[in-house]
Design a protein around this motif. Structure first.
Motif, PDB file in Angstrom:
ATOM      1  N   ARG A 100      -8.727  -1.668   8.145  1.00 40.46           N
ATOM      2  CA  ARG A 100      -9.613  -2.797   8.436  1.00 40.46           C
ATOM      3  C   ARG A 100      -9.507  -3.904   7.388  1.00 40.46           C
ATOM      4  O   ARG A 100      -9.942  -5.024   7.633  1.00 40.46           O
ATOM      5  N   MET A 101      -8.932  -3.599   6.241  1.00 35.64           N
ATOM      6  CA  MET A 101      -8.733  -4.658   5.248  1.00 35.64           C
ATOM      7  C   MET A 101      -7.350  -5.292   5.314  1.00 35.64           C
ATOM      8  O   MET A 101      -7.130  -6.350   4.748  1.00 35.64           O
ATOM      9  N   LEU A 102      -6.421  -4.640   6.005  1.00 34.08           N
ATOM     10  CA  LEU A 102      -5.058  -5.178   6.054  1.00 34.08           C
ATOM     11  C   LEU A 102      -4.692  -5.754   7.421  1.00 34.08           C
ATOM     12  O   LEU A 102      -3.765  -6.546   7.530  1.00 34.08           O
ATOM     13  N   ASP A 103      -5.412  -5.328   8.464  1.00 32.18           N
ATOM     14  CA  ASP A 103      -5.100  -5.812   9.804  1.00 32.18           C
ATOM     15  C   ASP A 103      -6.106  -6.883  10.231  1.00 32.18           C
ATOM     16  O   ASP A 103      -7.307  -6.723  10.020  1.00 32.18           O
ATOM     17  N   VAL A 104      -5.592  -7.944  10.817  1.00 30.88           N
ATOM     18  CA  VAL A 104      -6.472  -8.978  11.366  1.00 30.88           C
ATOM     19  C   VAL A 104      -6.455  -8.820  12.886  1.00 30.88           C
ATOM     20  O   VAL A 104      -5.855  -9.593  13.621  1.00 30.88           O
ATOM     21  N   THR A 105      -7.099  -7.764  13.328  1.00 35.87           N
ATOM     22  CA  THR A 105      -7.170  -7.454  14.758  1.00 35.87           C
ATOM     23  C   THR A 105      -8.618  -7.168  15.108  1.00 35.87           C
ATOM     24  O   THR A 105      -9.449  -7.001  14.235  1.00 35.87           O
ATOM     25  N   ALA A 106      -8.875  -7.091  16.409  1.00 37.79           N
ATOM     26  CA  ALA A 106     -10.216  -6.755  16.916  1.00 37.79           C
ATOM     27  C   ALA A 106     -11.275  -7.653  16.316  1.00 37.79           C
ATOM     28  O   ALA A 106     -12.090  -7.187  15.545  1.00 37.79           O
ATOM     29  N   LEU A 129       0.845  -1.198   0.000  1.00 43.77           N
ATOM     30  CA  LEU A 129       0.000   0.000   0.000  1.00 43.77           C
ATOM     31  C   LEU A 129       0.882   1.251   0.000  1.00 43.77           C
ATOM     32  O   LEU A 129       0.577   2.240  -0.682  1.00 43.77           O
ATOM     33  N   THR A 130       1.976   1.197   0.745  1.00 47.78           N
ATOM     34  CA  THR A 130       2.909   2.314   0.747  1.00 47.78           C
ATOM     35  C   THR A 130       3.469   2.545  -0.658  1.00 47.78           C
ATOM     36  O   THR A 130       3.597   3.670  -1.116  1.00 47.78           O
ATOM     37  N   LYS A 131       3.756   1.435  -1.358  1.00 44.75           N
ATOM     38  CA  LYS A 131       4.334   1.555  -2.701  1.00 44.75           C
ATOM     39  C   LYS A 131       3.390   2.265  -3.678  1.00 44.75           C
ATOM     40  O   LYS A 131       3.841   2.861  -4.640  1.00 44.75           O
ATOM     41  N   VAL A 132       2.085   2.143  -3.468  1.00 43.33           N
ATOM     42  CA  VAL A 132       1.173   2.816  -4.394  1.00 43.33           C
ATOM     43  C   VAL A 132       0.973   4.270  -3.998  1.00 43.33           C
ATOM     44  O   VAL A 132       0.163   4.971  -4.591  1.00 43.33           O
ATOM     45  N   GLY A 133       1.720   4.733  -3.002  1.00 44.36           N
ATOM     46  CA  GLY A 133       1.701   6.147  -2.686  1.00 44.36           C
ATOM     47  C   GLY A 133       0.688   6.539  -1.641  1.00 44.36           C
ATOM     48  O   GLY A 133       0.484   7.720  -1.386  1.00 44.36           O
ATOM     49  N   ALA A 134       0.031   5.546  -1.020  1.00 45.48           N
ATOM     50  CA  ALA A 134      -0.916   5.884   0.037  1.00 45.48           C
ATOM     51  C   ALA A 134      -0.140   6.310   1.274  1.00 45.48           C
ATOM     52  O   ALA A 134       0.921   5.767   1.580  1.00 45.48           O
ATOM     53  N   ALA A 135      -0.662   7.305   1.954  1.00 47.02           N
ATOM     54  CA  ALA A 135      -0.056   7.727   3.220  1.00 47.02           C
ATOM     55  C   ALA A 135      -0.481   6.720   4.297  1.00 47.02           C
ATOM     56  O   ALA A 135      -0.758   5.572   3.996  1.00 47.02           O
ATOM     57  N   ALA A 136      -0.506   7.125   5.542  1.00 45.84           N
ATOM     58  CA  ALA A 136      -0.946   6.226   6.611  1.00 45.84           C
ATOM     59  C   ALA A 136      -2.353   5.739   6.281  1.00 45.84           C
ATOM     60  O   ALA A 136      -3.210   6.519   5.871  1.00 45.84           O
ATOM     61  N   PRO A 137      -2.597   4.430   6.387  1.00 47.87           N
ATOM     62  CA  PRO A 137      -3.919   3.916   6.020  1.00 47.87           C
ATOM     63  C   PRO A 137      -5.016   4.484   6.920  1.00 47.87           C
ATOM     64  O   PRO A 137      -4.832   4.654   8.120  1.00 47.87           O
ATOM     65  N   GLY A 138      -6.157   4.790   6.323  1.00 48.19           N
ATOM     66  CA  GLY A 138      -7.339   5.196   7.078  1.00 48.19           C
ATOM     67  C   GLY A 138      -8.102   3.984   7.556  1.00 48.19           C
ATOM     68  O   GLY A 138      -7.600   2.854   7.520  1.00 48.19           O
ATOM     69  N   ARG A 139      -9.336   4.220   7.983  1.00 47.74           N
ATOM     70  CA  ARG A 139     -10.107   3.148   8.587  1.00 47.74           C
ATOM     71  C   ARG A 139     -10.339   1.991   7.615  1.00 47.74           C
ATOM     72  O   ARG A 139     -10.120   0.833   7.947  1.00 47.74           O
ATOM     73  N   ASN A 140     -10.774   2.290   6.400  1.00 53.03           N
ATOM     74  CA  ASN A 140     -11.091   1.217   5.459  1.00 53.03           C
ATOM     75  C   ASN A 140      -9.865   0.377   5.126  1.00 53.03           C
ATOM     76  O   ASN A 140      -9.935  -0.862   5.122  1.00 53.03           O
ATOM     77  N   ALA A 141      -8.754   1.020   4.853  1.00 51.84           N
ATOM     78  CA  ALA A 141      -7.556   0.257   4.503  1.00 51.84           C
ATOM     79  C   ALA A 141      -7.068  -0.541   5.706  1.00 51.84           C
ATOM     80  O   ALA A 141      -6.746  -1.727   5.594  1.00 51.84           O
ATOM     81  N   ASP A 184     -17.609   6.098   3.017  1.00 52.55           N
ATOM     82  CA  ASP A 184     -19.021   5.708   2.936  1.00 52.55           C
ATOM     83  C   ASP A 184     -19.175   4.316   2.342  1.00 52.55           C
ATOM     84  O   ASP A 184     -20.274   3.746   2.390  1.00 52.55           O
ATOM     85  N   MET A 185     -18.133   3.740   1.775  1.00 53.28           N
ATOM     86  CA  MET A 185     -18.193   2.332   1.376  1.00 53.28           C
ATOM     87  C   MET A 185     -17.880   1.498   2.615  1.00 53.28           C
ATOM     88  O   MET A 185     -16.838   1.664   3.240  1.00 53.28           O
ATOM     89  N   ARG A 186     -18.795   0.596   2.974  1.00 51.57           N
ATOM     90  CA  ARG A 186     -18.529  -0.278   4.116  1.00 51.57           C
ATOM     91  C   ARG A 186     -17.703  -1.467   3.645  1.00 51.57           C
ATOM     92  O   ARG A 186     -18.175  -2.291   2.868  1.00 51.57           O
ATOM     93  N   CYS A 187     -16.481  -1.556   4.150  1.00 53.65           N
ATOM     94  CA  CYS A 187     -15.579  -2.649   3.768  1.00 53.65           C
ATOM     95  C   CYS A 187     -15.572  -3.697   4.872  1.00 53.65           C
ATOM     96  O   CYS A 187     -15.294  -3.385   6.022  1.00 53.65           O
ATOM     97  N   VAL A 188     -15.883  -4.905   4.506  1.00 59.38           N
ATOM     98  CA  VAL A 188     -15.949  -5.996   5.468  1.00 59.38           C
ATOM     99  C   VAL A 188     -14.889  -7.016   5.093  1.00 59.38           C
ATOM    100  O   VAL A 188     -14.965  -7.644   4.029  1.00 59.38           O
ATOM    101  N   LEU A 189     -13.892  -7.175   5.953  1.00 63.21           N
ATOM    102  CA  LEU A 189     -12.802  -8.102   5.649  1.00 63.21           C
ATOM    103  C   LEU A 189     -13.220  -9.540   5.924  1.00 63.21           C
ATOM    104  O   LEU A 189     -13.761  -9.858   6.986  1.00 63.21           O
TER     105      LEU A 189
END
Lengths: 513, 513
Positions: free
Chosen positions: A462-468, A448-460, B39-44
């Protein structure tokens, strides 16, 4: 006998004596046939990806195909990802897939699907039997296809009426067609090229093992070329006494650096060194633009003959190959770092261990430090489809019951085919599973860093971390009937690994990292 | 904006606001785009089959498509089985599948596979974008395709360079083509046929819900025909006040008996009643040989219009449909039988519960006794690919956050896509999972008997029984972060079920049986 019995006997008479199975109703005649042939070892997997991955691991270590047994359309679909990996590993596999009785396919029943088209999208060879009397011949042809071209995926689809209809006798498969070979001119040109400064020989498949690896080592010594293996090796011999072979890695920049001075790259059993993924404004190949890539012998060609011919052309048969000398690290103590884990594994791995590597980002220090460990085989993910490690460990352990299997798993990857833990317990396989629990798809964070994204927001995030919640690997192991423990420091890991390696049966160690 | 952003905005502007995701590296630009659109709900989902099954369950309850996000070739392969089920359920789904950058596909990289061919073997609509500027239009076309023909699987494959290249703006999808309708003559003939003795109307899809079910009930009352639903219903309304509809089952003999007196069977939204599997010397259809099967309106045709036209032709709009009256069993006590479990579920199920049924053999008593429970929706496996229940429960719970979901699972089936438990915990979904732990593929035991096998020997038993070791479902739940308990008598089950239904979040109950 019926078609099913003729097929089981055909498999057995052609040396296919292990079947990794996840059957359904349309396979019941085949199950009955297996039941009446106890010399076929049937290994139940609780998910089809476990069966296909196990057949892959079995071939990598046994060098002969196993069968799988899967249910029609979606059953084969579940096995797809690990067939993809097996295809990239050039593993020979004979899939037996049931289907509806031919006349039932006229109706839109729940399970009617495009089994043939699905199979063709991953198998090298697909055939649907159309007559019970032909099933034995079809089975023999499937075995021949699997053994062809250096190892292929052969899928035989068995409509229920061809399984229950009458048949004559089992059939013996004919020998595969001879493998293609480079021309004498090509050998001469390649041999000459290898003696030039900046030459390298990229080898893969059987060239990484046994006599052929020796031969490659002699060629390297004699010609002065570098000897390199890809990152995604099906199996490579490492550790004490093994031939010294450099190995490419995952990061593009690392590989480009590693190959930056290569003027000619001769391929033997290997594809051109392409990066896993493409990135904007980056070339796909890791070789420098001015490098000549010489595709001498592809993975489906005669690798053994080619290496022998190269060695002859170079008069290399008496040259001494460069070997790895054993150098074991001290047992670690203190904090539980990836380097401490690496040292413990490198120090404790028994001779002839089989390491199954799906540790993704976490395994890099272990890969490095275990290079000089006791002699061992290293089995890597070949096709990039995660969920390959645990099934592959099952197959390797069944192929080599006298050897210890060590499965190094990322937590994200292990979750894809976790059901294999149960098969390890059922079959009492000597597999030690180390789960690097970094709580996410760590590799995707760097991507994700390579594509130029800064610090991931909530959506990213929640798709990359397997926590909570966090996954509890000790509970997951226990649920499947496997002993497990969680460690919190290096000393604890050393003790847990020692215990696991000394105890029969499977054992899982969770390493929070 | 780049192609990825144009696609995310196209999805959102067309009402696709939930994405069940399991991304990989080739999808990182799409992940970055999702990240900038909260606003897109992402569900891992920790396995792609969890994503596709959740999208299926979501559509069944929400009536609008969700998106999935999957990795190239083997990622889509892992999602195949539940796409098969969704296809049979006529669920609309928009799959977004990454792929290598177009120029990278020239090389044999590890993950290069036949993504298009694979997709075509299960999707109704497949397109690979070839230009970042076209991605928004392609996305809008995918949404249109998903909503066409009564609900379809649409798969848009997005090479990485079309994700990162420049794009203009999102696109609005055009309306799907009008659905085909039977002719006026066919309506007249069918209406007449329904008034004859021995007539039955077989309905499926939207005809089992809401106003259309009412209409079907009026037609039945007015014409005197029987009203029947298939076994594999995508969703059916049951319980207090629901329209009384007979339902076919799994066993062929049961269905043949049930339809033995049917002289004319009119199909509306339904396929001809074909058995799940074929058996030697048994016909595929459950209707008697002399029965006329009238294919009035297939599942992809205009079911609403057809029922309205039939009702008009029969002057049925004022007829009173037959409804189910609530009749709750007493709470069970004593031994933990399947009937006791059935009574407890029927008695305790709250109004508007959503029952996801993948209980295979164990669920039959519950199916029967809950028919007169409080009003509820029942979602059945449609395509026979097991591993559908837990993901489907995820999607249903996300579609209907104010309703309770009850997932009735066979243990064999639950093992296929167990990772969905973690998603339930992560998303804090109100799902109660009942696992009928009969320690094996019970249905296959009876199927093996049908093929004439005597008592199973070692090979068959080891392929049909999931024992030695037993799975520990409480530990498996805990491993995924889900509360669990195991019960040993009916009172314990009642207490556990009450507690589960009163507590927010997911909970698993293991029922040894």
């Amino acid at each position: 006998m019926n078609g099913s019995v003729s097929l089981v006997r055909t498999l057995l008479e052609n040396g296919v004596a292990v079947c990794f199975a996840n059957p359904g109703t349309s396979e019941m005649h085949f199950v009955a046939a297996l039941d009446s042939h106890p010399d076929m070892r049937c290994v139940l997997c609780l998910f089809e990806g476990g069966a296909t991955g196990a057949a892959d691991g079995y071939y990598r270590m046994a060098g002969r195909p196993a069968a799988t047994l899967m249910h029609l359309s979606p059953g084969l679909g579940n096995g797809f990802a690990n067939l993809h990996n097996a295809r990239k590993a050039h593993s020979a596999i004979v899939n037996v897939v049931g289907d509806h009785a031919t006349y039932h396919l006229n109706y839109e029943s729940p399970l009617r699907g495009q089994t043939v088209a699905l199979s063709q999208s991953v198998s090298h060879w697909t055939r649907m039997s159309d007559d019970s009397a032909a099933v034995a011949r079809d089975g023999a042809d499937a075995i021949r296809a699997a053994k062809s071209q250096g190892g292929q995926i052969a899928t035989l689809i068995l409509p229920a009426d061809t399984a229950w209809g009458p048949a004559d006798r089992p059939q013996i498969s004919t020998a595969p067609a001879p493998l293609h070979r480079p021309s004498a001119d090509q050998i001469a040109v390649a041999a000459r090229a290898l003696t030039a400064p900046g030459a390298a020989l990229l080898i893969d498949g059987p060239a990484l093992l046994d006599d052929l690896a020796e031969l490659a080592g002699r060629i390297a010594t004699r010609s002065g070329c570098r000897l390199i293996a890809p990152y995604t090796v099906s199996r490579i011999r490492r550790g004490d006494g093994a031939i010294a072979i450099e190995r490419l890695g995952y990061p593009v920049a690392h590989n480009r650096q590693m190959l930056s001075s290569v003027g000619t790259l001769v391929l033997c059993g290997a594809e051109a060194p392409v990066s896993f993924f493409a990135y904007p404004d980056q070339p796909s190949l890791a070789t420098p633009p001015e490098c000549e890539v010489m595709a001498l012998c592809g993975p489906t060609m005669d690798i053994g003959w080619t290496l022998t011919a190269l060695a002859d052309a170079l008069d290399a048969s008496q040259a001494a190959p460069l070997r790895i000398a054993q150098d074991l690290p001290a047992l670690p103590t203190g904090a539980l770092t990836l380097e401490a884990v690496a040292d413990a594994i490198a120090a404790l791995m028994p001779r002839d261990a089989i390491v199954v590597d799906e540790g993704i980002t976490s395994v890099r220090p272990t890969t490095l430090r275990s290079l000089t460990a006791r002699a061992h085989d290293w089995l890597h993910t070949t096709g990039g489809a995660i969920g390959q490690g645990l099934p592959c460990a099952v197959g390797a352990a069944i192929a080599c019951p006298d050897r210890r299997v060590l499965a190094l798993m990322g937590d994200g990857a292990a979750m894809y085919t976790l059901q294999s833990l149960w098969t390890m317990a059922r079959e009492e396989l000597d597999v030690t599973i180390v789960v690097f629990a970094n709580r996410g798809y760590q590799i995707l964070h760097s991507e994700l860093t390579k594509v130029g994204a800064a610090a991931p927001g909530r959506n990213a995030a929640r798709m990359l971390d397997v926590t909570a919640p966090d996954l509890d690997w000790v509970a997951l192991a226990a649920g499947h009937g496997v002993r497990g423990s969680r460690v919190s420091d290096a000393d604890g890991f050393v003790a847990a690994l020692k215990r696991a390696l000394e105890t029969p049966g499977p054992c899982l160690i969770e390493v929070p990292c």
